[in-house]
Design a protein around this motif. Structure first.
Motif, PDB file in Angstrom:
ATOM      1  N   UNK A 114      -1.070  34.076  99.444  1.00  0.00           N
ATOM      2  CA  UNK A 114      -0.998  34.831  98.189  1.00  0.00           C
ATOM      3  C   UNK A 114      -0.523  33.961  97.027  1.00  0.00           C
ATOM      4  N   UNK A 115      -0.269  32.680  97.277  1.00  0.00           N
ATOM      5  CA  UNK A 115       0.183  31.772  96.229  1.00  0.00           C
ATOM      6  C   UNK A 115      -1.004  31.262  95.418  1.00  0.00           C
ATOM      7  N   UNK A 116      -0.708  30.855  94.184  1.00  0.00           N
ATOM      8  CA  UNK A 116      -1.726  30.276  93.316  1.00  0.00           C
ATOM      9  C   UNK A 116      -1.163  28.985  92.728  1.00  0.00           C
ATOM     10  N   UNK A 117      -1.994  27.953  92.680  1.00  0.00           N
ATOM     11  CA  UNK A 117      -1.556  26.639  92.195  1.00  0.00           C
ATOM     12  C   UNK A 117      -1.570  26.568  90.672  1.00  0.00           C
ATOM     13  N   UNK A 118      -0.492  25.978  90.129  1.00  0.00           N
ATOM     14  CA  UNK A 118      -0.367  25.709  88.702  1.00  0.00           C
ATOM     15  C   UNK A 118       0.199  24.302  88.542  1.00  0.00           C
ATOM     16  N   UNK A 119       0.343  23.860  87.308  1.00  0.00           N
ATOM     17  CA  UNK A 119       0.953  22.572  87.032  1.00  0.00           C
ATOM     18  C   UNK A 119       1.760  22.663  85.743  1.00  0.00           C
ATOM     19  N   UNK A 120       2.779  21.828  85.648  1.00  0.00           N
ATOM     20  CA  UNK A 120       3.527  21.749  84.389  1.00  0.00           C
ATOM     21  C   UNK A 120       2.914  20.716  83.441  1.00  0.00           C
ATOM     22  N   UNK A 121       1.860  20.029  83.884  1.00  0.00           N
ATOM     23  CA  UNK A 121       1.212  18.989  83.079  1.00  0.00           C
ATOM     24  C   UNK A 121      -0.080  19.500  82.459  1.00  0.00           C
ATOM     25  N   UNK A 177       3.771  26.816  91.613  1.00  0.00           N
ATOM     26  CA  UNK A 177       3.129  27.894  92.347  1.00  0.00           C
ATOM     27  C   UNK A 177       3.524  29.236  91.737  1.00  0.00           C
ATOM     28  N   UNK A 178       2.616  30.203  91.811  1.00  0.00           N
ATOM     29  CA  UNK A 178       2.952  31.568  91.407  1.00  0.00           C
ATOM     30  C   UNK A 178       2.781  32.484  92.593  1.00  0.00           C
ATOM     31  N   UNK A 179       3.513  33.590  92.567  1.00  0.00           N
ATOM     32  CA  UNK A 179       3.415  34.596  93.623  1.00  0.00           C
ATOM     33  C   UNK A 179       3.686  35.957  93.006  1.00  0.00           C
ATOM     34  N   UNK A 180       3.003  36.972  93.532  1.00  0.00           N
ATOM     35  CA  UNK A 180       3.212  38.339  93.080  1.00  0.00           C
ATOM     36  C   UNK A 180       3.672  39.206  94.249  1.00  0.00           C
ATOM     37  N   UNK A 181       4.423  40.273  93.977  1.00  0.00           N
ATOM     38  CA  UNK A 181       4.970  41.119  95.047  1.00  0.00           C
ATOM     39  C   UNK A 181       3.967  42.137  95.557  1.00  0.00           C
TER      40      UNK A 181
END
Length: 281
Positions: free
Chosen positions: A105-112, A205-209
């Motif tokens: 359920x995670x989604x990839x992100x970046x701070x760059x 990473x992001x996650x939702x409940x």
């Protein structure tokens, strides 16, 4: 909200750029913070097709994803070689599983910003790309108080896996999901620095409940949390070539022979108007 309505509403905060100069101005539109520093509150996700939603790899599997999630994680723990999961705890395990390609359920992100641009311009040159930019600070202000307390105690605006694993209130995904009893939310956290790929990609990473919750819908219902920078297909090759000049390539973001070969395959491939299907798919 059905998918068609989400599709239309997700464009409400679009910034469509027309040149490299416009693109850089939009990407680095970062005001000074209260310390007088140009530090962005955004995390970024680049998609090579701007029509794509923010769907997790688990949702893309289809079927009864709530049951699939349990089965996948159980089997991951069961069949992993001894010592191959270097950290104990639910959130560490989830991050490690995501890193190695397990649908989660995670989604990839970046701070760059530039890492996001790489993923937006690595393929699909015949369609517009987009950079999703989410204000993490504002998103975390909508977290349940139990989670905001963790950040405040740690004097942090992003979670680490250690912070999440140490919390007695979210030992399981069921615990986590109950926190959305009154309203959904999105939580962003840093994965453990397992290897150079995670470090070089400035991974988030992001996650939702709720395994079925749609981050795209959450954002369009909270339009103050995000913006999208749209790169027209006519501009993608210029952006791609200039990004290569800045040494933001598969070679640096995926250290090792696989990344090197991916970079060489694209770099020596055909250019605008001549991209073969293998390069675009």
């Amino acid at each position: 909200m059905d998918r068609t309505e989400i599709q239309e509403r997700m464009k409400q905060n679009d910034i469509v750029v027309e040149s490299w100069v416009d693109f850089m101005a939009a990407l680095y539109d970062i005001p000074k913070n209260h310390y007088g520093r140009y530090r962005s509150n955004y995390v970024y996700r680049g998609v090579s097709d701007g029509a794509w939603h923010l769907e997790t790899s688990l949702v893309r599997m289809g079927g009864e994803v709530d049951r699939l999630e349990r089965a996948l994680l159980r089997s991951f723990r069961k069949h992993a070689e001894p010592g191959s999961i270097p950290r104990a705890g639910l959130w560490s395990e989830l991050a490690i599983a995501q890193h190695h390609g397990l649908p989660t359920r995670l989604l990839d992100w970046t701070s760059s910003p530039q890492v996001a641009v790489h993923f937006a311009t690595a393929k699909n040159f015949d369609v517009d790309a987009a950079i999703w930019c989410v204000d993490v600070y504002a998103a975390h202000e909508r977290l349940p108080q139990e989670l905001r307390d963790i950040l405040e105690a740690e004097y942090a605006y992003l979670f680490s896996v250690e912070m999440l694993d140490a919390s007695d209130q979210i030992r399981s995904l069921d615990d986590f999901d109950t926190l959305a009893e009154h309203h959904p939310f999105a939580l962003f956290f840093e994965p453990p620095a397992l290897d150079a790929r995670i470090v070089n990609q400035a991974a988030m990473l992001s996650v939702m409940p709720g395994v079925n919750l749609d981050l795209t819908e959450f954002l369009v219902r909270n339009p103050d949390l995000y913006k999208r920078i749209v790169i027209p297909s006519s501009l993608k090759w210029e952006v791609r070539d200039k990004l290569d000049q800045d040494y933001v390539t598969e070679r640096t973001l995926f250290p090792g022979l696989d990344g090197l070969c991916s970079w060489l395959r694209r770099y020596y491939g055909r250019g605008p108007g001549h991209a073969d299907r293998a390069l675009r798919d």
